[in-house]
Design a protein around this motif. Structure first.
Motif, PDB file in Angstrom:
ATOM      1  N   TYR A 152       0.837  -1.204   0.000  1.00 27.15           N
ATOM      2  CA  TYR A 152       0.000   0.000   0.000  1.00 27.15           C
ATOM      3  C   TYR A 152       0.866   1.246   0.000  1.00 27.15           C
ATOM      4  O   TYR A 152       1.943   1.270   0.585  1.00 27.15           O
ATOM      5  CB  TYR A 152      -0.902   0.035   1.246  1.00 27.15           C
ATOM      6  N   PHE A 153       0.381   2.285  -0.664  1.00 28.14           N
ATOM      7  CA  PHE A 153       1.043   3.585  -0.615  1.00 28.14           C
ATOM      8  C   PHE A 153       0.164   4.549   0.171  1.00 28.14           C
ATOM      9  O   PHE A 153      -1.022   4.668  -0.118  1.00 28.14           O
ATOM     10  CB  PHE A 153       1.287   4.131  -2.027  1.00 28.14           C
ATOM     11  N   HIS A 154       0.766   5.202   1.131  1.00 29.08           N
ATOM     12  CA  HIS A 154       0.005   6.160   1.930  1.00 29.08           C
ATOM     13  C   HIS A 154       0.225   7.541   1.347  1.00 29.08           C
ATOM     14  O   HIS A 154       1.285   8.127   1.503  1.00 29.08           O
ATOM     15  CB  HIS A 154       0.444   6.090   3.385  1.00 29.08           C
ATOM     16  N   VAL A 155      -0.772   8.041   0.642  1.00 32.54           N
ATOM     17  CA  VAL A 155      -0.662   9.369   0.028  1.00 32.54           C
ATOM     18  C   VAL A 155      -1.715  10.282   0.651  1.00 32.54           C
ATOM     19  O   VAL A 155      -2.563   9.821   1.424  1.00 32.54           O
ATOM     20  CB  VAL A 155      -0.846   9.293  -1.506  1.00 32.54           C
ATOM     21  N   ASP A 156      -1.644  11.570   0.294  1.00 36.11           N
ATOM     22  CA  ASP A 156      -2.554  12.536   0.912  1.00 36.11           C
ATOM     23  C   ASP A 156      -4.023  12.190   0.684  1.00 36.11           C
ATOM     24  O   ASP A 156      -4.865  12.411   1.537  1.00 36.11           O
ATOM     25  CB  ASP A 156      -2.273  13.942   0.354  1.00 36.11           C
ATOM     26  N   ILE A 208      -5.276   5.740   0.937  1.00 38.27           N
ATOM     27  CA  ILE A 208      -4.365   4.606   0.808  1.00 38.27           C
ATOM     28  C   ILE A 208      -4.499   4.008  -0.588  1.00 38.27           C
ATOM     29  O   ILE A 208      -5.593   3.633  -1.006  1.00 38.27           O
ATOM     30  CB  ILE A 208      -4.676   3.535   1.875  1.00 38.27           C
ATOM     31  N   VAL A 209      -3.387   3.985  -1.321  1.00 34.22           N
ATOM     32  CA  VAL A 209      -3.386   3.359  -2.637  1.00 34.22           C
ATOM     33  C   VAL A 209      -3.043   1.886  -2.449  1.00 34.22           C
ATOM     34  O   VAL A 209      -1.930   1.549  -2.071  1.00 34.22           O
ATOM     35  CB  VAL A 209      -2.337   4.013  -3.558  1.00 34.22           C
ATOM     36  N   LYS A 210      -4.035   1.026  -2.708  1.00 33.22           N
ATOM     37  CA  LYS A 210      -3.755  -0.405  -2.570  1.00 33.22           C
ATOM     38  C   LYS A 210      -3.226  -0.908  -3.904  1.00 33.22           C
ATOM     39  O   LYS A 210      -3.931  -1.529  -4.688  1.00 33.22           O
ATOM     40  CB  LYS A 210      -5.020  -1.155  -2.153  1.00 33.22           C
ATOM     41  N   ALA A 211      -1.944  -0.617  -4.150  1.00 35.05           N
ATOM     42  CA  ALA A 211      -1.348  -0.899  -5.452  1.00 35.05           C
ATOM     43  C   ALA A 211      -1.282  -2.403  -5.690  1.00 35.05           C
ATOM     44  O   ALA A 211      -1.484  -2.876  -6.810  1.00 35.05           O
ATOM     45  CB  ALA A 211       0.047  -0.288  -5.528  1.00 35.05           C
ATOM     46  N   VAL A 212      -0.990  -3.168  -4.653  1.00 32.11           N
ATOM     47  CA  VAL A 212      -0.995  -4.629  -4.735  1.00 32.11           C
ATOM     48  C   VAL A 212      -1.817  -5.104  -3.553  1.00 32.11           C
ATOM     49  O   VAL A 212      -1.553  -4.731  -2.413  1.00 32.11           O
ATOM     50  CB  VAL A 212       0.438  -5.188  -4.666  1.00 32.11           C
ATOM     51  N   GLY A 265      -1.246  -6.828 -17.591  1.00 32.74           N
ATOM     52  CA  GLY A 265      -2.327  -5.988 -17.101  1.00 32.74           C
ATOM     53  C   GLY A 265      -2.120  -4.579 -17.612  1.00 32.74           C
ATOM     54  O   GLY A 265      -1.027  -4.215 -18.022  1.00 32.74           O
ATOM     55  N   GLU A 266      -3.222  -3.802 -17.594  1.00 26.64           N
ATOM     56  CA  GLU A 266      -3.096  -2.426 -18.061  1.00 26.64           C
ATOM     57  C   GLU A 266      -2.152  -1.656 -17.153  1.00 26.64           C
ATOM     58  O   GLU A 266      -1.886  -2.060 -16.018  1.00 26.64           O
ATOM     59  CB  GLU A 266      -4.472  -1.745 -18.044  1.00 26.64           C
ATOM     60  N   SER A 267      -1.691  -0.553 -17.659  1.00 27.91           N
ATOM     61  CA  SER A 267      -0.780   0.270 -16.870  1.00 27.91           C
ATOM     62  C   SER A 267      -1.494   0.751 -15.607  1.00 27.91           C
ATOM     63  O   SER A 267      -2.666   1.115 -15.634  1.00 27.91           O
ATOM     64  CB  SER A 267      -0.313   1.405 -17.768  1.00 27.91           C
ATOM     65  N   GLY A 268      -0.807   0.674 -14.474  1.00 24.41           N
ATOM     66  CA  GLY A 268      -1.405   1.056 -13.201  1.00 24.41           C
ATOM     67  C   GLY A 268      -2.018  -0.101 -12.438  1.00 24.41           C
ATOM     68  O   GLY A 268      -2.558   0.074 -11.353  1.00 24.41           O
ATOM     69  N   SER A 269      -1.929  -1.311 -12.997  1.00 24.53           N
ATOM     70  CA  SER A 269      -2.573  -2.435 -12.329  1.00 24.53           C
ATOM     71  C   SER A 269      -1.726  -3.014 -11.194  1.00 24.53           C
ATOM     72  O   SER A 269      -2.178  -3.896 -10.484  1.00 24.53           O
ATOM     73  CB  SER A 269      -2.920  -3.529 -13.350  1.00 24.53           C
ATOM     74  N   GLY A 270      -0.500  -2.540 -11.026  1.00 25.41           N
ATOM     75  CA  GLY A 270       0.298  -2.974  -9.882  1.00 25.41           C
ATOM     76  C   GLY A 270       1.397  -3.961 -10.220  1.00 25.41           C
ATOM     77  O   GLY A 270       1.975  -4.580  -9.333  1.00 25.41           O
ATOM     78  N   LYS A 271       1.732  -4.081 -11.496  1.00 21.78           N
ATOM     79  CA  LYS A 271       2.755  -5.054 -11.904  1.00 21.78           C
ATOM     80  C   LYS A 271       4.139  -4.663 -11.380  1.00 21.78           C
ATOM     81  O   LYS A 271       4.840  -5.481 -10.780  1.00 21.78           O
ATOM     82  CB  LYS A 271       2.794  -5.163 -13.441  1.00 21.78           C
ATOM     83  N   SER A 272       4.509  -3.425 -11.611  1.00 20.77           N
ATOM     84  CA  SER A 272       5.841  -2.998 -11.168  1.00 20.77           C
ATOM     85  C   SER A 272       5.953  -3.050  -9.647  1.00 20.77           C
ATOM     86  O   SER A 272       6.972  -3.483  -9.105  1.00 20.77           O
ATOM     87  CB  SER A 272       6.129  -1.572 -11.626  1.00 20.77           C
ATOM     88  N   VAL A 273       4.925  -2.600  -8.981  1.00 22.84           N
ATOM     89  CA  VAL A 273       4.956  -2.601  -7.518  1.00 22.84           C
ATOM     90  C   VAL A 273       5.079  -4.038  -6.994  1.00 22.84           C
ATOM     91  O   VAL A 273       5.829  -4.307  -6.060  1.00 22.84           O
ATOM     92  CB  VAL A 273       3.708  -1.891  -6.952  1.00 22.84           C
ATOM     93  N   THR A 274       4.377  -4.966  -7.628  1.00 21.85           N
ATOM     94  CA  THR A 274       4.501  -6.370  -7.233  1.00 21.85           C
ATOM     95  C   THR A 274       5.954  -6.802  -7.260  1.00 21.85           C
ATOM     96  O   THR A 274       6.472  -7.396  -6.305  1.00 21.85           O
ATOM     97  CB  THR A 274       3.705  -7.276  -8.202  1.00 21.85           C
ATOM     98  N   PRO A 297       9.008   6.102   3.066  1.00 24.33           N
ATOM     99  CA  PRO A 297       7.665   6.366   2.585  1.00 24.33           C
ATOM    100  C   PRO A 297       7.664   6.644   1.078  1.00 24.33           C
ATOM    101  O   PRO A 297       8.736   6.904   0.547  1.00 24.33           O
ATOM    102  CB  PRO A 297       7.289   7.631   3.382  1.00 24.33           C
ATOM    103  N   PRO A 298       6.517   6.600   0.447  1.00 23.04           N
ATOM    104  CA  PRO A 298       5.150   6.432   0.950  1.00 23.04           C
ATOM    105  C   PRO A 298       4.704   4.971   1.005  1.00 23.04           C
ATOM    106  O   PRO A 298       3.616   4.696   1.497  1.00 23.04           O
ATOM    107  CB  PRO A 298       4.316   7.189  -0.070  1.00 23.04           C
ATOM    108  N   GLY A 299       5.519   4.055   0.480  1.00 19.26           N
ATOM    109  CA  GLY A 299       5.043   2.674   0.354  1.00 19.26           C
ATOM    110  C   GLY A 299       5.252   1.851   1.606  1.00 19.26           C
ATOM    111  O   GLY A 299       6.146   2.132   2.405  1.00 19.26           O
ATOM    112  N   ASN A 358      -9.465   3.810 -10.153  1.00 18.96           N
ATOM    113  CA  ASN A 358      -8.534   4.426  -9.231  1.00 18.96           C
ATOM    114  C   ASN A 358      -8.437   3.503  -8.007  1.00 18.96           C
ATOM    115  O   ASN A 358      -9.453   3.137  -7.427  1.00 18.96           O
ATOM    116  CB  ASN A 358      -9.140   5.772  -8.835  1.00 18.96           C
ATOM    117  N   VAL A 359      -7.226   3.102  -7.654  1.00 17.88           N
ATOM    118  CA  VAL A 359      -7.139   2.114  -6.577  1.00 17.88           C
ATOM    119  C   VAL A 359      -7.043   2.754  -5.186  1.00 17.88           C
ATOM    120  O   VAL A 359      -6.654   2.116  -4.229  1.00 17.88           O
ATOM    121  CB  VAL A 359      -5.970   1.124  -6.792  1.00 17.88           C
ATOM    122  N   ILE A 360      -7.418   4.038  -5.100  1.00 16.56           N
ATOM    123  CA  ILE A 360      -7.478   4.667  -3.776  1.00 16.56           C
ATOM    124  C   ILE A 360      -8.817   4.316  -3.134  1.00 16.56           C
ATOM    125  O   ILE A 360      -9.875   4.530  -3.726  1.00 16.56           O
ATOM    126  CB  ILE A 360      -7.333   6.195  -3.874  1.00 16.56           C
TER     127      ILE A 360
END
Ligand code: ADP
Ligand code: MG
Lengths: 309, 328
Positions: free
Chosen positions: B15-19, B22-26, B43-52, B63-65, B281-283
């Motif tokens: 998760y990323f804690h942003v203003d 919480i972005v649940k990226a994965v 997966g489409e861009s933004g689906s959490g592949k890189s973060v995984t 932070p923020p992750g 939006n995964v927020i």
């Protein structure tokens, strides 16, 4: 590389020529003149003075003559300090200013980089907040306030350092500390902020992520992969910083009674001491131009992407 | 590919804690990687592949992750709880990575030799000279002409494709067990993409390296991966052997992805299919199937609850209410 240096060096010649020419005419065309003081001189005296300084000649002749003299390294006699030549006046005072400026710049660079790197590595921790608040003070408080405050604290209250004077006096090198700190302080503060910001930016870059993904320790990542790139903006700033320090020196020399060129610079401008002003302008410009030349070369060594064509 | 599992990702949550929240990226990703396997994550861009994949080697910027939960077991040892000093011995050595943009992933201020040699010296304990010889050999294998000369150059003296070859050579120089390639061709020209993919396929097969291949384009991985994981909004929604998945995609999202791959047997006048709408939006995502607003087969339950996994045989699962008995 050698070719680049030579070419870059040759390009300094027209730059200097333009500076000399522009300032020559700007100063001549400014209202007032060297003999228009409070005391009105008799017409005949002025005539004689004009003759003595070749000011009765047409402007272009004066200019060509001056240019010839400058090329031979002769700045001529001072209009105001009758016993001294401009070369003597500058030769006596300029080294003092250079020493003061160089020490101030060295302090600004070393301390600024140290604090900047430290803050970046401790980002958003108390060390970072403290250092950056300090830096804001450095940038916003003028030297004529910082100087007296330091004098009050370290000279008058604590008696650690002399209030005024220069290294040739009784206090020796101790006399250098307060003026150099005062003069370097704003540049220290700016370099600290600049290097902090640029390190943080490089830390977020893709190539630093690659370096970490290779398993390098944080120490190697910082020293080998971060610092070089992060230093480039600081290197570019050395040129302007030096210019600022050299001109800022006028104020600091007044506050700390340092016998530098600052004292005679202000006087020469008020007196319309043509030859002295010109001499100062030329020496200052040479110094700054040479400094930027050096910075360019250092930059070229640091950044392999700069092609020397 | 063998049956030996070398990497197990279990219920990974990053998760990323942003203003804004919480972005649940994965959010609960699970997969296994076998020895020598090539696994695609699509997966489409933004689906959490890189973060995984950054989570797998514990390199999420904090932070923020924050890795909020789960395990990443490499030969049974959890990389997420391992001390930094220990995981550094694995990064670049046993598990190495290639990133998307070869123009920015190499340090522009250091010679290629410096960047390659430092990795080899660090992990293999070779002296600099032997390490450089090894680096030259790797560059040659990666198809760089005149590697003895090129190695002393700076990255800007290489083209994009050549730089990615350098990255590949560098990442394989310690003979890793796992290579994670994050969109290694997305920044390259189409003609060069195929060359780079071939090179990766060839080298990983020769060296027996397992590959996690991340991409937003199914077309890229179709010919290369043994297994596919389809990611949507931080979750794996379908997984299975590549052939089976292409032959019979189950999740409506997978079906859409496959339909949107350009095909040779398609008349050029046909419009290319694309999935309608935008990825969510995964927020602060509510508990629902995040795909339902774009899904033609959405049902009532899709808006209320995220479906559990339904298994089809040994290696296939899908998370969709269409196949979930609870939803009937
Ligand atoms: N450093 C970060 N700070 C905040 N949000 C991030 C950060 N990195 C990634 N994200 C978010 O995580 C989500 C997944 O990103 P990513 O894994 O990069 O997607 P992709 O599938 O395209 O690789 C995105 O919504 C992105 O905005
Ligand atoms: Mg990505």
């Amino acid at each position: 590389m050698t070719k680049f240096i030579i070419r870059r060096f040759l390009s300094l010649i027209p730059t200097m020529f333009v500076i000399v020419t522009l300032s020559f005419f700007l100063i001549r065309f400014a209202p007032g003149g060297p003999f228009s003081g409070e005391k009105v001189l008799p017409e005949q005296v002025i005539q004689n003075l004009m003759k003595k300084y070749h000011m009765d000649q047409p402007m272009y002749k004066q200019y060509l003559e001056y240019l010839g003299n400058v090329l031979r390294g002769d700045f001529g006699p001072s209009f105001r300090y009758k016993e001294s030549t401009v070369n003597e006046l500058i030769g006596e005072s300029f080294p003092t200013s250079i020493i003061l400026g160089s020490v101030a710049l060295a302090f600004a660079l070393v301390a600024g980089l140290g604090v900047g790197v430290g803050s970046a590595l401790k980002q958003n921790k108390w060390q970072d907040y403290t250092a950056m608040s300090f830096a804001v003070i450095g940038i916003s408080v003028p030297m004529f306030v910082v100087g007296p405050v330091l004098q009050l604290a370290f000279a008058m209250k604590l008696h650690w350092l002399p209030v005024t004077g220069w290294i040739t006096g009784r206090a020796g090198l101790a006399a250098l500390v307060l003026p150099a700190l005062t003069l370097g302080f704003p540049y220290f503060a700016y370099i600290a902020r600049l290097s902090r910001a640029s390190i943080l930016e490089v830390l977020r870059s893709d190539y630093v992520r690659t370096a970490r993904a290779k398993g390098l320790s944080e120490r190697v990542v910082i020293w080998r992969h971060v610092l070089k790139g992060a230093l480039l903006p600081v290197v570019s700033y050395i040129g302007p910083a030096f210019a600022g320090i050299i001109t800022g020196s006028l104020v600091v020399e007044q506050v700390f009674v340092v016998p530098g060129i600052g004292q005679i610079f202000v006087q020469s401008a008020l007196n319309r001491d043509y030859t002295l002003i010109m001499g100062e302008v030329i020496v200052y410009s040479l110094l700054l131009v040479a400094m930027n030349f050096l910075v360019d070369i250092v930059y070229g060594f640091l950044d392999p992407r700069i092609a020397y064509k | 590919m063998t049956d030996e599992v070398i990497l197990q990702v279990k219920d990974l949550k990053t998760y990323f804690h942003v203003d804004e929240g919480i972005v649940k990226a994965v959010d609960g990703v699970t997969f296994d990687l076998h020895k020598g396997e090539t696994l695609g994550i699509v997966g489409e861009s933004g689906s959490g592949k890189s973060v995984t994949n950054l989570s797998v080697i514990n390199m999420i910027p904090d932070p923020p992750g924050k890795i909020a939960g789960g395990q990443v077991l490499y030969h049974g040892k959890d990389l997420l709880t391992m001390p930094q000093a220990e995981i550094r011995k694995i990064r670049g050595n046993k598990v190495s990575m290639i990133f998307q943009d070869p123009m920015t992933s190499l340090n522009p201020f250091l010679r290629v030799s410096t960047q390659m040699v430092e990795t080899i010296v660090l992990h293999q304990g070779l002296d600099e000279k032997t390490a450089k010889a090894k680096a030259v050999e790797m560059l040659k294998m990666a198809g760089i002409p005149a590697p003895e000369k090129r190695i002393d150059q700076y990255p800007h003296q290489f083209s994009g494709g050549m730089r990615q070859r350098v990255m590949i050579a560098m990442s394989l120089s310690c003979n890793p067990e796992i290579l994670i390639a994050d969109e290694p061709t997305s920044a390259l020209d189409v003609t060069i993409q195929a060359q780079i993919l071939d090179l990766m396929k060839d080298l990983s097969a020769r060296l027996g390296t397992a590959v996690i291949m991340i991409t937003h384009s199914l077309g890229v991985v179709a010919g290369m991966c043994d297994t596919l994981c389809v990611m949507y909004a931080g979750r794996i929604v379908e997984r299975g052997p590549t052939d089976a998945l292409f032959a019979e995609p189950k999740h409506p999202y997978t079906q859409g992805l496959i339909k949107s791959v350009p095909r040779l047997d398609q008349a050029s006048s046909d419009r290319l299919f694309s999935i309608r709408g935008q990825p969510p939006n995964v927020i602060d995502l509510p508990d629902c199937c995040p795909f339902y607003p774009r899904c033609d087969k959405a049902m009532d339950i899709c808006k209320r609850k995220y479906p559990g996994a339904t298994a089809f045989g040994k290696n296939r699962t899908v998370n969709c209410w269409l196949y979930n008995s609870e939803g009937k």
